[in-house]
Scaffold this active site. Sequence first.
Site, PDB file in Angstrom:
ATOM      1  CG  HIS A  99       3.859  -8.906   4.928  1.00  0.00           C
ATOM      2  ND1 HIS A  99       4.713  -8.408   5.163  1.00  0.00           N
ATOM      3  CD2 HIS A  99       3.089  -8.057   4.099  1.00  0.00           C
ATOM      4  CE1 HIS A  99       4.965  -7.290   4.702  1.00  0.00           C
ATOM      5  NE2 HIS A  99       3.900  -7.199   3.927  1.00  0.00           N
TER       6      HIS A  99
ATOM      7  CB  SER B  18       1.917  -9.451  -3.615  1.00  0.00           C
ATOM      8  OG  SER B  18       2.072  -8.486  -2.180  1.00  0.00           O
TER       9      SER B  18
ATOM     10  CE  LYS C 246       6.314   0.328  -9.706  1.00  0.00           C
ATOM     11  NZ  LYS C 246       6.023  -0.970 -10.389  1.00  0.00           N
ATOM     12  CG  ASP C 247       4.509   1.519  -2.397  1.00  0.00           C
ATOM     13  OD1 ASP C 247       3.909   1.424  -3.279  1.00  0.00           O
ATOM     14  OD2 ASP C 247       4.132   0.914  -1.549  1.00  0.00           O
TER      15      ASP C 247
ATOM     16  CD  GLU D 204     -19.681  13.483   2.673  1.00  0.00           C
ATOM     17  OE1 GLU D 204     -18.495  13.860   2.875  1.00  0.00           O
ATOM     18  OE2 GLU D 204     -20.650  14.320   2.049  1.00  0.00           O
TER      19      GLU D 204
END
Length: 383
Positions: free
Chosen positions: A202, A206, A227-228, A271
Amino acid sequence: MRQALQKVIMAVSALKMHVFNYATPINLSFIWSMGSLLGFCMAGQVASGIFLSFFYSSETLFAFDSVERIMRDVPFGWFIRYTHVNIASFIFLFLYIHMGKAMYWRSFTRVKLWLSGCLIFVLLMLTAFSGYVLVWGQMSLWAATVITNFFSSVPFIGPELVEWIWGGFTVSKPTLTRFFSIHFLAGLATSGLALLHLVVLHEQGSSNPSGTTSHDNINFAPLFLHKDLFWFSVFLFFLSYFIFFRPNAFMHPANYEKANPMVTPKNIVPEWYFLPFYTVLKSIPSKVGGILGMGFSIVAIFLLPLIDKNTIIKSPKIRIIWRFFFWSFVFNFIFLGWLGEQPAEEFYVMLGRISTIYYFSFLGIILPFIGKLETDEVLQKKI
C-alpha cells in the site's frame, strides 16, 4: 468508554482507507487476485490449525493416533483436518502463480515488496514441512530424518548440531515436540510478515499489466472487491471438491502408515510443492553440493532485483525475448517438479541435471543477458 470508541472509529477509518479506498490501477487482470486468495487461505490455515492443536498430541507414541482420533471421533474433525491439508497445497499453488506474475511483469524491481514476499515463501516452506512431520506417518518420519541430516554437513559442528535438533541420537519425541513448536511459531511469523507485506504494497502501490506506474486508478471497492469475491467463490468450489471427493489427492499413501524407524519407504519424496528443489538436490552427486545447490536455488530468487535491473520498461508485451525465456523457465520449473517424483534412475537423474543447469543458467546468465539485449533504448523504438 470514549477512548475505546475512538479506537474503534480509527480502526474502521484505517480499514476503509487501506481496503475500500485503496487506489488500484484500473487495468488489473484476474491474476492480481492471487494475493487476496493467499491472505484468505492463510486465515483459514490459522483458524483450522488452532482447532487441530486442541486435540493433537506431540508425543511420538500418540501423535499418529491423535490425528486418527481427530478424523474419526472429534465432531467435524475430518472436515477441519482435510481443510487444513488441502489449503496448504492451494497456498503453494497460488504462491507460485503470484511469484510468477511478479517475475513476468518484473515487479521484483520493487525491492522491499519482493524481499518481504520471498521471506514469506521461505517461512511457508518451513511451516508446511514442520506440519507435515506432525502427522508422524512413515513419510513424515523419514522426511524429518533426511532433512535434519542436512545439518551434518556443517563444518566442525555438524553432528553435534543434528543431535541438538533431534534432542537425542535419533528422530524421536523431543524432535516432534520441537517441530510442533516450530510449526506454530513459523505460522505466526508468516502471518505477521504477510501484514507487513500488505503495508509495503500500500506504500508503493500495485503494479499493472502495462508495466508502468499507472495514474489511472480507482478505489479497490466495489469493482476489485467483487472480483476477489468471485475468485474466492471459485476457490471454495474447488476446495470443497477436494475435501469431499478427493481429500487425499495431495497426500502420500505411505503417510497413512504409522511411523516405523525400522522400515524405510521405497521412495522418499516430499510434498509436491517442494519437488522442484528436491530435484536440484538429487541432481548434484555430492551431498554437500546438493544441499548447497538446493539452498541457492531458493536464495537466487531473492537476488532477482540485483540480477535483472537494467531496464525500466517492464511490459512483457514489448519485451518479446524476455517473454519467450520466461515461459521456458516456467516449463522447466514444472518439469523439475515432475522429475522429483521419479525414482533415482540414470535417465531421470540425467534429465534432472539438464533442468537444474537451465534453472541456474536462466537466473545467472540468461536473465542479465536479456537485460542487455532489451535495453530501454531498443524497447522505446518498438513502442
